[in-house]
Design a protein around this motif. Structure first.
Motif, PDB file in Angstrom:
ATOM      1  N   ALA A 269      -3.915   7.441   7.560  1.00 23.00           N
ATOM      2  CA  ALA A 269      -4.029   8.052   6.227  1.00 23.00           C
ATOM      3  C   ALA A 269      -2.769   7.766   5.436  1.00 23.00           C
ATOM      4  CB  ALA A 269      -4.247   9.562   6.343  1.00 23.00           C
ATOM      5  N   GLY A 270      -2.935   7.742   4.113  1.00 16.16           N
ATOM      6  CA  GLY A 270      -1.831   7.402   3.229  1.00 16.16           C
ATOM      7  C   GLY A 270      -0.637   8.315   3.390  1.00 16.16           C
ATOM      8  N   VAL A 271      -0.890   9.617   3.557  1.00 14.56           N
ATOM      9  CA  VAL A 271       0.250  10.544   3.657  1.00 14.56           C
ATOM     10  C   VAL A 271       1.114  10.245   4.881  1.00 14.56           C
ATOM     11  CG1 VAL A 271      -0.614  12.484   2.305  1.00 14.56           C
ATOM     12  CG2 VAL A 271      -1.281  12.271   4.700  1.00 14.56           C
TER      13      VAL A 271
ATOM     14  N   THR B  22       0.867 -12.646  -3.264  1.00 10.83           N
ATOM     15  CA  THR B  22       0.624 -13.801  -2.402  1.00 10.83           C
ATOM     16  C   THR B  22       0.038 -13.332  -1.078  1.00 10.83           C
ATOM     17  OG1 THR B  22       1.627 -15.776  -1.437  1.00 10.83           O
ATOM     18  CG2 THR B  22       2.951 -13.779  -1.314  1.00 10.83           C
TER      19      THR B  22
ATOM     20  N   VAL C 119       0.152 -13.396   2.891  1.00  8.36           N
ATOM     21  CA  VAL C 119       1.059 -13.683   4.013  1.00  8.36           C
ATOM     22  C   VAL C 119       0.254 -14.462   5.050  1.00  8.36           C
ATOM     23  CG1 VAL C 119       2.416 -12.649   5.874  1.00  8.36           C
ATOM     24  CG2 VAL C 119       2.424 -11.612   3.590  1.00  8.36           C
TER      25      VAL C 119
ATOM     26  N   GLY D 229       0.854  -1.186   0.000  1.00 10.16           N
ATOM     27  CA  GLY D 229       0.000   0.000   0.000  1.00 10.16           C
ATOM     28  C   GLY D 229       0.889   1.235   0.000  1.00 10.16           C
ATOM     29  N   PHE D 230       0.365   2.341   0.514  1.00  9.88           N
ATOM     30  CA  PHE D 230       1.129   3.591   0.578  1.00  9.88           C
ATOM     31  C   PHE D 230       2.494   3.370   1.224  1.00  9.88           C
ATOM     32  CE2 PHE D 230      -2.357   6.335  -0.513  1.00  9.88           C
ATOM     33  CZ  PHE D 230      -1.780   7.563  -0.758  1.00  9.88           C
ATOM     34  N   GLY D 231       2.486   2.659   2.383  1.00 14.22           N
ATOM     35  CA  GLY D 231       3.723   2.488   3.145  1.00 14.22           C
ATOM     36  C   GLY D 231       4.708   1.589   2.420  1.00 14.22           C
TER      37      GLY D 231
ATOM     38  N   CYS E 265      -8.599   7.946   7.271  1.00 14.48           N
ATOM     39  CA  CYS E 265      -8.929   9.205   6.595  1.00 14.48           C
ATOM     40  C   CYS E 265     -10.115   9.929   7.230  1.00 14.48           C
ATOM     41  CB  CYS E 265      -9.206   8.946   5.110  1.00 14.48           C
ATOM     42  SG  CYS E 265      -9.273  10.464   4.160  1.00 14.48           S
TER      43      CYS E 265
ATOM     44  N   ASP F  62       2.081  -8.744  -1.573  1.00 18.32           N
ATOM     45  CA  ASP F  62       0.702  -8.285  -1.378  1.00 18.32           C
ATOM     46  C   ASP F  62      -0.243  -9.327  -1.969  1.00 18.32           C
ATOM     47  OD1 ASP F  62      -0.473  -5.173  -0.697  1.00 18.32           O
ATOM     48  OD2 ASP F  62      -1.875  -6.639  -1.552  1.00 18.32           O
ATOM     49  N   ARG F  63      -1.392  -9.493  -1.298  1.00 12.53           N
ATOM     50  CA  ARG F  63      -2.361 -10.490  -1.792  1.00 12.53           C
ATOM     51  C   ARG F  63      -3.122  -9.970  -3.000  1.00 12.53           C
ATOM     52  NH1 ARG F  63      -5.893  -9.696   3.665  1.00 12.53           N
ATOM     53  NH2 ARG F  63      -6.476  -7.579   3.250  1.00 12.53           N
TER      54      ARG F  63
ATOM     55  N   GLY G 250      -6.962   5.321  -1.694  1.00 12.04           N
ATOM     56  CA  GLY G 250      -8.177   5.336  -0.871  1.00 12.04           C
ATOM     57  C   GLY G 250      -9.252   6.224  -1.481  1.00 12.04           C
TER      58      GLY G 250
ATOM     59  N   GLY H  80       2.649   2.830   8.680  1.00 14.95           N
ATOM     60  CA  GLY H  80       1.301   3.026   8.144  1.00 14.95           C
ATOM     61  C   GLY H  80       0.211   2.679   9.140  1.00 14.95           C
ATOM     62  N   ASP H  81      -0.952   2.353   8.599  1.00 16.72           N
ATOM     63  CA  ASP H  81      -2.153   2.172   9.424  1.00 16.72           C
ATOM     64  C   ASP H  81      -1.994   1.095  10.483  1.00 16.72           C
ATOM     65  OD1 ASP H  81      -3.311   4.087   7.855  1.00 16.72           O
ATOM     66  OD2 ASP H  81      -4.691   2.734   6.803  1.00 16.72           O
TER      67      ASP H  81
END
Ligand SMILES: Cc1cc2nc3c(=O)[nH]c(=O)nc-3n(C[C@H](O)[C@H](O)[C@H](O)COP(=O)(O)OP(=O)(O)OC[C@H]3O[C@@H](n4cnc5c(N)ncnc54)[C@H](O)[C@@H]3O)c2cc1C
Length: 386
Positions: free
Chosen positions: A294-296, A76, A78, A11-13, A155, A35-36, A43, A284-285
């Motif tokens: 949030a993404g930022v 994939t 995790v 994702g963002f992170g 967000c 990532d799956r 977002g 990140g989240d």
């Protein structure tokens, strides 16, 4: 020897971290990004699809397009990881790391709110948001509720933005007078760290006849009676319920021992984002560093974690400290975009300043997306949503 970095979550992170390390280390990096999913979605693009501004295909950015020295993407799931051994088990086999980065985000727990699945529509997952587009197409009259079901959610401006965009959609169809729009939020104000932003949002709610129910969460829905039940027992009737589900720590993170239970966001050193396991970071989240989800903020944290990893590899002094600063765009409807600049960690308490909507900010939000795609995927993006 190439440095082995395993990043859980693209994702963002995860994308920002992989980018910073690739830029610095090139082919001396051996980074696996897991990532799956097969594509990244911003977002805010969920709202673009929901409200018919973009087709779903245009907001999916396939991971196969990532072209970065030293970076390999593997699609994939995790299944488990051991932070002490820095070993990850996935459906594509296991991976051993010198540095492990957990960037798995927050998971949505729809079933934590009884009745939400049957009586309402969650719009925080890609699938949920994309389905809501068709629901909105058929919505004509009756009370509409945009509501938060948990205390923590991604967000903070998004529920308000959703209400503004719903107002615009119904107005353009000539059916706004046949509905009432209500926003239910656990906070006392729409964006607590920035009183100016909250005032602007509350003024826009008042102008548009949107009701704001503060300091409340939806505990359950009764699909038969079509009512939402708040934490204090109050009931709100609805014809349309757009819900933000309870957020939780991904189970695989709880199983790893990095958090004690579903609502124990991973503890990290707030300056470095490192967990209690040396060389294991949580960005990140998924972490509990105290910034909004949030993404930022995920991006800023990933950058600091990446610089920390680089300083370890190079045996250099400690890198810059994480300050929890970020800018979020706020859509007020009518094509207007404002901005809130927040600073969470550098002072004694969070602060936030507000920039009212201008055409320049509208354009800036567009560039926010396109610049990330260019940076993270190493290519000129085609269609980019605002
Ligand atoms: C409607 C909406 C609007 C938003 N608007 C904004 C905005 O305008 N600005 C902003 O900054 N933020 C916004 N956000 C928030 C932002 O999307 C998130 O805060 C951000 O994506 C968090 O980044 P992250 O890297 O921590 O996690 P994520 O981006 O959620 O990435 C986590 C990744 O981990 C993967 N994953 C999870 N579990 C597994 C597993 N077991 N195996 C493999 N992969 C797994 C997921 O597929 C995902 O790709 C919005 C969110 C929503 C829902």
């Amino acid at each position: 020897m190439r440095t082995r970095v395993v990043v859980l979550g693209a994702g963002f992170g995860g994308l920002e971290l992989a980018t910073v390390l690739s830029e610095a280390l090139g082919e001396s990096l051996d980074l696996v990004l897991l990532d799956r999913d097969d594509a990244f979605v911003f977002g805010y693009s969920k709202l673009d699809v929901m409200f018919g501004r973009q087709p779903a295909a245009a907001v999916r950015h396939p991971y196969r397009d990532i072209v970065k020295p030293g970076v390999r993407f593997v699609q994939t799931t995790v299944r488990g990881f051991d932070p002490a051994a820095k070993r990850v088990v996935s459906d594509a086999g296991s991976f051993d790391a010198d540095f492990l980065v957990v960037a798995l985000g927050a998971e949505l727990d729809v079933d934590a709110t009884p009745g939400l699945r049957d009586g309402g529509h969650e719009f925080y997952s890609n699938a949920g948001a994309f389905e809501v587009r068709d629901v909105l197409a058929g919505f004509e009259r009756g009370p509409a509720i945009v509501a938060v079901c948990g205390n923590v959610f991604k967000c903070p401006p998004a529920p308000s933005e959703t209400a503004f965009l719903l107002h615009d959609l119904l107005t353009s169809r000539g059916s706004r007078n046949a509905t009432e729009i209500t926003v239910v939020m656990p906070f006392g104000a729409p964006v607590p760290p920035s009183p100016d932003t909250s005032r602007a949002i509350l003024a826009a709610f008042a102008e548009r006849g949107i009701t704001f129910v503060k300091e409340a969460r939806v505990r359950s829905l009764d699909p038969g009676r079509k009512v939402a039940v708040l934490g204090d027992g109050r009931e709100l009737p609805f014809a349309l319920f757009l819900g933000i589900p309870v957020h939780r720590v991904p189970q695989v993170v709880v199983d790893s021992g990095l958090s004690a239970h579903a609502h124990d966001w991973v503890k990290v050193d707030p300056a470095t984002l490192e967990t209690r396991f040396p060389g294991v970071y949580a960005v990140g989240d998924v972490n509990g560093v105290g910034t909004p989800k949030a993404g930022v903020f995920a991006e800023g944290a990933a950058r600091v974690a990446a610089l920390g990893i680089l300083s370890r590899i190079r045996g250099e002094a400690a890198p810059e400290r994480y300050l929890g600063q970020g800018s979020c765009y706020v859509e007020l409807g009518h094509g207007e975009v404002g901005r809130v600049d927040v600073d969470f960690l550098s002072g004694p308490r969070p602060t936030g300043s507000y920039r009212p909507p201008t055409p320049a900010l509208f354009a800036e939000k567009g560039r926010f997306g396109s610049s990330r795609l260019e940076r993270w995927f190493g290519r000129q993006p085609e269609a980019v949503s605002r």
